[in-house]
Scaffold this motif. Structure first.
Motif, PDB file in Angstrom:
ATOM      1  N   MET A  58      37.453  33.767  17.573  1.00 27.96           N
ATOM      2  CA  MET A  58      38.129  34.858  16.871  1.00 27.96           C
ATOM      3  C   MET A  58      37.866  36.167  17.600  1.00 27.96           C
ATOM      4  O   MET A  58      36.795  36.402  18.116  1.00 27.96           O
ATOM      5  CB  MET A  58      37.618  34.996  15.429  1.00 27.96           C
ATOM      6  CG  MET A  58      38.196  36.241  14.715  1.00 27.96           C
ATOM      7  SD  MET A  58      37.447  36.534  13.123  1.00 27.96           S
ATOM      8  CE  MET A  58      38.216  35.217  12.169  1.00 27.96           C
ATOM      9  N   ARG A  59      38.932  37.002  17.646  1.00 30.66           N
ATOM     10  CA  ARG A  59      38.774  38.362  18.156  1.00 30.66           C
ATOM     11  C   ARG A  59      38.839  39.329  16.968  1.00 30.66           C
ATOM     12  O   ARG A  59      39.659  39.178  16.091  1.00 30.66           O
ATOM     13  CB  ARG A  59      39.901  38.716  19.137  1.00 30.66           C
ATOM     14  CG  ARG A  59      39.816  40.168  19.607  1.00 30.66           C
ATOM     15  CD  ARG A  59      40.973  40.598  20.430  1.00 30.66           C
ATOM     16  NE  ARG A  59      41.130  39.823  21.666  1.00 30.66           N
ATOM     17  CZ  ARG A  59      40.322  39.916  22.729  1.00 30.66           C
ATOM     18  NH1 ARG A  59      39.281  40.726  22.668  1.00 30.66           N
ATOM     19  NH2 ARG A  59      40.536  39.220  23.824  1.00 30.66           N
ATOM     20  N   LEU A 101      47.045  44.957  18.270  1.00 26.85           N
ATOM     21  CA  LEU A 101      47.421  43.819  17.407  1.00 26.85           C
ATOM     22  C   LEU A 101      48.191  42.772  18.207  1.00 26.85           C
ATOM     23  O   LEU A 101      49.171  43.073  18.876  1.00 26.85           O
ATOM     24  CB  LEU A 101      48.253  44.333  16.235  1.00 26.85           C
ATOM     25  CG  LEU A 101      48.636  43.342  15.137  1.00 26.85           C
ATOM     26  CD1 LEU A 101      47.409  42.712  14.484  1.00 26.85           C
ATOM     27  CD2 LEU A 101      49.511  44.024  14.088  1.00 26.85           C
ATOM     28  N   GLU A 102      47.691  41.523  18.104  1.00 31.80           N
ATOM     29  CA  GLU A 102      48.310  40.416  18.846  1.00 31.80           C
ATOM     30  C   GLU A 102      49.162  39.560  17.901  1.00 31.80           C
ATOM     31  O   GLU A 102      48.951  39.584  16.692  1.00 31.80           O
ATOM     32  CB  GLU A 102      47.209  39.545  19.474  1.00 31.80           C
ATOM     33  CG  GLU A 102      46.338  40.302  20.474  1.00 31.80           C
ATOM     34  CD  GLU A 102      45.050  39.546  20.838  1.00 31.80           C
ATOM     35  OE1 GLU A 102      44.287  40.057  21.668  1.00 31.80           O
ATOM     36  OE2 GLU A 102      44.824  38.459  20.249  1.00 31.80           O
ATOM     37  N   HIS A 148      53.927  40.851  10.550  1.00 27.44           N
ATOM     38  CA  HIS A 148      52.471  40.655  10.570  1.00 27.44           C
ATOM     39  C   HIS A 148      51.933  40.534   9.149  1.00 27.44           C
ATOM     40  O   HIS A 148      52.507  41.093   8.194  1.00 27.44           O
ATOM     41  CB  HIS A 148      51.781  41.837  11.259  1.00 27.44           C
ATOM     42  CG  HIS A 148      51.945  41.849  12.745  1.00 27.44           C
ATOM     43  ND1 HIS A 148      51.180  41.093  13.601  1.00 27.44           N
ATOM     44  CD2 HIS A 148      52.831  42.522  13.529  1.00 27.44           C
ATOM     45  CE1 HIS A 148      51.562  41.304  14.855  1.00 27.44           C
ATOM     46  NE2 HIS A 148      52.559  42.160  14.840  1.00 27.44           N
ATOM     47  N   GLY A 177      47.846  38.007  14.626  1.00 28.15           N
ATOM     48  CA  GLY A 177      46.712  38.812  14.170  1.00 28.15           C
ATOM     49  C   GLY A 177      46.965  39.369  12.774  1.00 28.15           C
ATOM     50  O   GLY A 177      48.108  39.585  12.379  1.00 28.15           O
ATOM     51  N   GLN A 186      42.838  36.564  15.022  1.00 29.73           N
ATOM     52  CA  GLN A 186      42.442  37.951  15.272  1.00 29.73           C
ATOM     53  C   GLN A 186      42.488  38.747  13.974  1.00 29.73           C
ATOM     54  O   GLN A 186      43.391  38.567  13.157  1.00 29.73           O
ATOM     55  CB  GLN A 186      43.383  38.619  16.293  1.00 29.73           C
ATOM     56  CG  GLN A 186      43.008  40.065  16.620  1.00 29.73           C
ATOM     57  CD  GLN A 186      44.144  40.856  17.265  1.00 29.73           C
ATOM     58  OE1 GLN A 186      45.316  40.611  16.957  1.00 29.73           O
ATOM     59  NE2 GLN A 186      43.793  41.814  18.118  1.00 29.73           N
ATOM     60  N   LEU A 187      41.504  39.624  13.813  1.00 28.12           N
ATOM     61  CA  LEU A 187      41.536  40.620  12.743  1.00 28.12           C
ATOM     62  C   LEU A 187      41.529  41.988  13.400  1.00 28.12           C
ATOM     63  O   LEU A 187      40.756  42.221  14.337  1.00 28.12           O
ATOM     64  CB  LEU A 187      40.321  40.493  11.817  1.00 28.12           C
ATOM     65  CG  LEU A 187      40.104  39.150  11.097  1.00 28.12           C
ATOM     66  CD1 LEU A 187      38.848  39.226  10.244  1.00 28.12           C
ATOM     67  CD2 LEU A 187      41.311  38.748  10.272  1.00 28.12           C
ATOM     68  N   VAL A 188      42.420  42.884  12.937  1.00 30.08           N
ATOM     69  CA  VAL A 188      42.399  44.277  13.388  1.00 30.08           C
ATOM     70  C   VAL A 188      42.099  45.136  12.176  1.00 30.08           C
ATOM     71  O   VAL A 188      42.874  45.161  11.208  1.00 30.08           O
ATOM     72  CB  VAL A 188      43.741  44.705  14.004  1.00 30.08           C
ATOM     73  CG1 VAL A 188      43.730  46.198  14.372  1.00 30.08           C
ATOM     74  CG2 VAL A 188      44.045  43.863  15.244  1.00 30.08           C
ATOM     75  N   ASP A 224      39.067  43.410  16.296  1.00 24.49           N
ATOM     76  CA  ASP A 224      39.257  44.760  16.827  1.00 24.49           C
ATOM     77  C   ASP A 224      39.087  45.776  15.716  1.00 24.49           C
ATOM     78  O   ASP A 224      39.607  45.588  14.615  1.00 24.49           O
ATOM     79  CB  ASP A 224      40.660  44.890  17.434  1.00 24.49           C
ATOM     80  CG  ASP A 224      40.818  44.058  18.702  1.00 24.49           C
ATOM     81  OD1 ASP A 224      41.347  42.934  18.611  1.00 24.49           O
ATOM     82  OD2 ASP A 224      40.357  44.537  19.771  1.00 24.49           O
TER      83      ASP A 224
END
Ligand SMILES: Nc1nc2cc(Br)ccc2s1
Length: 236
Positions: free
Chosen positions: A1-2, A81-82, A134, A85, A110-112, A4
């Protein structure tokens, strides 16, 4: 997981390097990146340089405080943001963050976290990214107001990352902790068996595991009834 984190106080998240999360990062279970929102405020909407790197402005309709500018946030989120995400916006007006939501978010690629300050972020930012397809969540930690989203984002980051498979050494402890089964966890004890005249409940010294499990579940129900009746399933 990413994960940001976008903020005007990037130094706030330096603690990520030393917390339990630091080990997960080393294990490459989680990659975290912190972004300074002011890096996206170097130019005004008309393209002219903004030496003050302004991130806020007065609210339309009047009222106290300042609102964070949508154009600055748009540049930052577009950059970070991907696809797939989840955009998480901590907000006192958000839905309540729960262990169930933490488990849900632990499956995201991914979480932003958009960490607002002042009176919050222009409402069109959440609208824009939701309209673009999103998943956008405005989330609160509880019925109180902080000075910004950073504390909430850090708390949610910890609650989510500890549920990622392989993060916690003892996966069973996650199953038994509070809220994992919808109830508060039972009381825990360790040696000495008597401490300042207080004894450990005899059942826990009996070695009778079925009865111990029954006693622990009853303790969970008793605690939940007295401390968090809102968590109990409806009667019937
Ligand atoms: N409980 C919460 N309070 C706040 C305040 C601001 Br300003 C931004 C996010 C949050 S989450």
């Amino acid at each position: 997981m990413r994960i940001d984190l976008i903020t005007i106080f990037p130094e706030f998240f330096s603690v990520l390097d030393v917390s339990l999360l630091g080990k997960a990062r080393q294990a490459e279970l989680v990659q975290t990146r912190v972004h300074d929102l002011r890096d996206y405020a170097a130019f005004k909407a008309d393209g002219s340089p903004d030496v003050h790197r302004t991130v806020d402005d007065a609210p339309f309709g009047g009222g106290a405080g300042m609102v964070m500018k949508p154009d600055v946030w748009g540049k930052a989120i577009d950059d970070v943001l991907e696809p797939g995400g989840v955009l998480v916006i901590p907000s006192p007006a958000g839905t309540l963050f729960t262990q169930a939501l933490a488990a849900d978010l632990a499956t995201a690629p991914q979480l932003v976290f958009a960490c607002g300050r002042y009176e919050g972020i222009d409402a069109r930012v959440a609208e824009h990214y939701a309209a673009a397809g999103h998943r956008v969540l405005e989330v609160s930690l509880g019925d109180y107001v902080l000075n910004g989203g950073e504390v909430a984002a850090f708390a949610m980051t910890e609650a989510v990352t500890r549920l990622i498979p392989g993060f916690m050494g003892n996966a069973q402890s996650i199953v038994e902790e509070s809220h994992a089964d919808g109830l508060l966890e039972y009381p825990s004890y360790t040696r000495p068996a008597t401490w300042r005249g207080h004894d450990v409940p005899d059942i826990l010294l009996s070695g009778h595991h079925a009865r111990i499990e029954e006693w622990r579940h009853e303790q969970q129900l008793q605690r939940t009834r007295t401390r968090r009746p809102d968590l109990l399933p409806p009667e019937g």
